[in-house]
Design an enzyme around this catalytic site. Structure first.
Site, PDB file in Angstrom:
ATOM      1  N   ASP A  68       0.897  -1.252   0.038  1.00  0.00           N
ATOM      2  CA  ASP A  68       0.017  -0.075   0.002  1.00  0.00           C
ATOM      3  C   ASP A  68       0.636   1.251  -0.078  1.00  0.00           C
ATOM      4  O   ASP A  68       0.739   2.249  -0.573  1.00  0.00           O
ATOM      5  CB  ASP A  68      -0.916  -0.145   1.218  1.00  0.00           C
ATOM      6  CG  ASP A  68      -1.825   1.106   1.129  1.00  0.00           C
ATOM      7  OD1 ASP A  68      -2.924   0.847   0.302  1.00  0.00           O
ATOM      8  OD2 ASP A  68      -1.788   2.062   1.970  1.00  0.00           O
TER       9      ASP A  68
ATOM     10  N   LYS B 201       1.404   4.371  -2.741  1.00  0.00           N
ATOM     11  CA  LYS B 201       1.479   5.865  -2.549  1.00  0.00           C
ATOM     12  C   LYS B 201       2.803   6.371  -3.131  1.00  0.00           C
ATOM     13  O   LYS B 201       2.665   7.793  -3.517  1.00  0.00           O
ATOM     14  CB  LYS B 201       1.462   6.092  -1.060  1.00  0.00           C
ATOM     15  CG  LYS B 201      -0.076   5.854  -0.353  1.00  0.00           C
ATOM     16  CD  LYS B 201       0.082   5.996   1.145  1.00  0.00           C
ATOM     17  CE  LYS B 201      -1.174   5.671   1.835  1.00  0.00           C
ATOM     18  NZ  LYS B 201      -1.089   6.166   3.299  1.00  0.00           N
TER      19      LYS B 201
END
Length: 833
Positions: free
Chosen positions: A687, A691
């Site tokens: 994750d 980003k």
């Protein structure tokens, strides 16, 4: 059933002839038992008031098969395609007639004739245009026989009629011209008996000597028009697979709608410029005699369709009736002095006509020293050669500039009879296109303003058509229509915050009208009650695709699609939504960190005017992406971004620094809602890598997921069940505790650091010194350290809460409010994201 018959037309008891009506059914409308049931119903309804005459196309796909088999026969290998043609028709006979013996015999006769013809083609090794027309005739001939037999077994007195017995043409094989006088006489001579429903082959005719011909593209529609004019029918109905003439191509404009009525001239213009409902030549015979044309949908026979007739004197629907476009256009511009006797335009158009180049549009400067023409892309080679030959002397003498060619263009046509009575229509069109950033390359407008045409680049055609359509057809409201995908932790909180601001039923600014989760979806035009959305969703049907389709076709504006999932399915719909004018607000990182064509298509849709908001994909509620965009817009160059990009990891390691065991800190973060339901998604680093990719791309650095060197925070991996993960999690405690002790001994801090430069990208545990901006992190904070040319000695630092559904939902809500505010701008203008 195909033999020639004679007889008079039907008459009512008083001696007056019963009006005739021609009904044409296309390939998709005659294929299958369900379609034949519709035809049967329509014919029975018409029999009460008129004598119906049917025109039928070949079964769907058969004409293409016949073209192919003719080409294969010339090469000597046609058996497999021939067998496919035979199989299709034998199955149709069985399905539509129950294998009636009479039609089986006719089928065998036709197939035997086709076989002899194909063998003859194979023998000579070529298929002439005349022979090809004969081969193509079998599609309609077989279809008419089978449809007539199918109606007969259903109790209707139907008889197949070969149009070559009725329609007289010249010998231009492939696109024959019709002799209307001879055709009218032939129809009178060879009319079907009273009470018989003629099922006529579309697309076909014959020379006076009886040689078969075809009528070219749109030939079956044209057949219906010819018969309607020749019989002086009270009406011609075209039954097809669309509801009628639409305000625009629904593949470009999702909220295009069916026009209840349109004039002959308007339909001619729209057909000429790409609206594929009927071919322009279909309209002309009916227009000459004032016979109405109705376009209906066989798949939805109860819908009224579009009625085509004389121009209306009062237009209640606005000045514009439709918008069409043609792609594969090249723009040619010629400037200079071409002699005193003839203008450049006259010589240019004459040369292009002699070369057979298809000219779509002409625009000339008032000085007559410059002219530009739009030609179809297929004509470009011929057009260039024609211009070079015509103006060779002037070019060598230096009095004429070289031909300027702009390829990859499109022509957009805005059509409406009533435009001539409404001043300012052209100004409105060009104003909205200017607001959208669409550069118009050439314009053509007649004094009647029936058609305003302009040339744009191919990449701008979708924006131009959608913006123009929205300006004239779309009801604008200030109430944002919200469609939410994913009422999970963030989505639920967003709905709670929305309810706090608007009340349970929404407000005049924001209204939730669609909601989807998993295999459930609910859509309500009046709005979804925010106090009981969960019950409504459980009772709903459909799925995510149903929500997307609802947003695409929603009649009210502005529309905002909100994605609070972590799923690829809604992300895959972003481009469709953006191109249809739906704003997209996303907390889903997948689309923005993907690689390949999908990401490029998304960015292209945004550049072309799509409203896209995704601030929360990186910093939850923190403003990170907009400051990055501002740096680049003002000429700065970002060299490095690093920091704590996961509030979840920040919280866990802050607890570890306080002496809490790593596994206990993870459990605590999970209980507080800082982690995903499966904490491995947070601990794997994937994750955070997404980003980092998004940040890098916003900073102008080309980065992909595969480029990021990720060291997971946990040693447990991602295999097995979540329960097994929790059991194995304490195995990471000793390693993390040792790193914490080392950080304390060095006076620093242990963090899960993400870093990207123009050379590399990495994520992993690091010990940072006390003076590092990340060392002051506490709780579920995110810290972003941005180093650029301007911010080199003292980097730009953004710090704040980075985990938890409340702050993320607040960021989503802020993007929704921004999307609604910017929706007041003209369609196509790019938001400041």
């Amino acid at each position: 059933m195909s033999e020639e018959v004679k007889g008079a037309g039907s008459e009512v008891p008083g001696g007056d002839p019963v009006p005739r009506r021609v009904l044409k059914f296309g390939g998709t409308s005659v294929t299958g038992g369900a379609r034949l049931d519709v035809i049967d119903q329509v014919v029975r309804e018409r029999l009460q008031a008129c004598v119906p005459v049917l025109v039928v196309s070949a079964f769907g796909g058969v004409t293409n098969l016949l073209v192919r088999v003719a080409g294969e026969a010339a090469l000597g290998a046609f058996v497999s395609t021939q067998e496919e043609i035979e199989r299709r028709h034998r199955e149709a006979v069985l399905e539509l007639t129950g294998d009636a013996r009479e039609v089986v015999a006719i089928l065998n006769e036709h197939l035997t004739e086709l076989d002899r013809l194909l063998r003859g083609i194979a023998l000579v090794g070529e298929c002439s245009p005349r022979t090809l027309d004969h081969v193509l005739s079998f599609g309609e001939r077989l279809s008419a026989e089978i449809i007539a037999a199918g109606l007969y077994v259903r109790g209707l007195p139907a008889q197949a009629v070969d149009a070559s017995e009725w329609i007289v043409t010249d010998g231009r094989y492939g696109e024959a011209e019709v002799d209307m006088i001879a055709t009218e006489a032939r129809i009178r001579e060879r009319a079907v008996p009273d009470g018989v429903v003629a099922v006529v082959t579309g697309f076909l005719g014959a020379t006076p000597s009886g040689t078969r011909t075809t009528l070219g593209r749109g030939g079956s529609d044209y057949t219906a028009s010819i018969l309607g004019a020749a019989m002086n029918a009270d009406e011609v109905e075209i039954w097809t697979d669309v509801d009628g003439v639409m305000t625009a191509d629904p593949r470009i404009v999702s909220d295009a709608r069916t026009l209840p009525s349109i004039s002959y001239d308007e339909l001619l213009e729209l057909s000429h410029w790409g609206a594929r409902v009927v071919h322009p030549k279909t309209v002309r015979p009916l227009r000459e005699r004032g016979i109405p044309l109705v376009i209906r949908n066989t798949m939805a026979p109860s819908r009224p369709g579009t009625r085509v007739g004389r121009a209306e004197t009062v237009d209640e629907n606005g000045p514009v009736r439709g918008i069409a476009s043609v792609d594969n256009v090249a723009l040619l511009q010629l400037s200079g002095w071409a002699g005193a006797n003839r203008s450049i335009a006259a010589r240019l158009l004459s040369a292009l006509d002699a070369a057979g180049a298809k000219v779509l549009l002409v625009s000339q400067a008032s000085s007559e020293r410059s002219v530009c023409v739009a030609v179809h892309g297929d004509s470009l080679v011929a057009a260039k050669a024609a211009v070079a030959a015509e103006f060779d002397m002037e070019r060598r003498a230096g009095v004429l500039d070289g031909l300027v060619i702009e390829e990859a263009c499109s022509v957009v046509a805005v059509v409406g009879d009533a435009m001539k009575a409404r001043p300012g229509v052209a100004g409105r069109i060009f104003g909205i296109l200017g607001d959208c950033g669409v550069n118009i390359r050439a314009i053509a407008q007649g004094s009647s303003e029936l058609n305003i045409s302009f040339v744009v680049t191919r990449r701008d055609v979708g924006t131009a058509v959608r913006a123009t359509h929205a300006s004239f057809f779309t009801p604008q409201t200030l109430t944002a229509q919200i469609f939410l995908a994913g009422p999970g932790r963030v989505g639920k909180e967003f709905l709670r915050q929305l309810g706090d601001v608007t009340g349970a039923s929404g407000s005049d600014k924001l209204k939730l009208v669609g909601l989807a989760r998993g295999s459930r979806a609910v859509v309500r035009a009046k709005g979804i009650d925010l106090a009981r959305w969960s019950e409504d969703l459980e009772a709903g049907g459909g799925d995510l695709e149903a929500l997307v389709e609802a947003a695409l076709g929603w009649p009210h504006r502005p529309r905002i699609f909100v994605d609070c999932t972590a799923s690829p399915e809604p992300a895959a719909a972003y481009v469709r939504l953006l191109r249809a004018g739906v704003a997209v607000v996303s907390a889903n990182k997948i689309a923005f960190s993907s690689s390949g064509e999908g990401y490029e298509a998304l960015r292209r849709a945004q550049r072309e005017g799509g409203r896209l908001y995704y601030e929360t994909t990186v910093g939850a509620g923190l403003p990170v992406l907009r400051p990055l965009a501002d740096l680049l817009a003002t000429g700065d160059r970002v060299e490095r971004i690093e920091g704590i990009l996961s509030g979840t990891a920040g919280f866990i390691l802050d607890e570890v620094m306080k002496g809490v065991a790593f596994s206990d800190a993870v459990r605590q973060a999970h209980a507080l809602g800082y982690t995903e339901p499966d904490p491995r998604l947070d601990l794997s680093g994937t994750d955070i890598a997404r980003k980092l990719v998004i940040l890098a791309r916003e900073a102008g650095i080309d980065l992909h997921m595969a480029d990021v060197d990720v060291t997971p925070l946990s040693d447990c991996g991602t295999d097995g069940s979540v329960e097994e993960f929790w059991e194995a999690l304490p195995s990471s405690d000793a390693r993390i505790a040792a790193l914490r002790d080392e950080a304390l001994a060095r006076g620093g801090r242990l963090i899960y650091l993400a870093r990207v430069t123009r050379e590399a990208a990495s994520i992993g545990l690091e010990i940072v010194a006390a003076e590092h901006p990340c060392s002051a992190q506490s709780g579920p904070q995110n810290v972003f350290v941005i180093e650029s040319r301007r911010y080199k000695e003292s980097p730009l630092v953004v710090r704040g809460p980075g985990a938890g559904p409340e702050v993320t939902a607040a960021g989503v809500f802020a993007d929704v409010l921004r999307a609604r505010a910017e929706a007041a701008e003209p369609p196509g203008r790019k938001p400041d994201t």
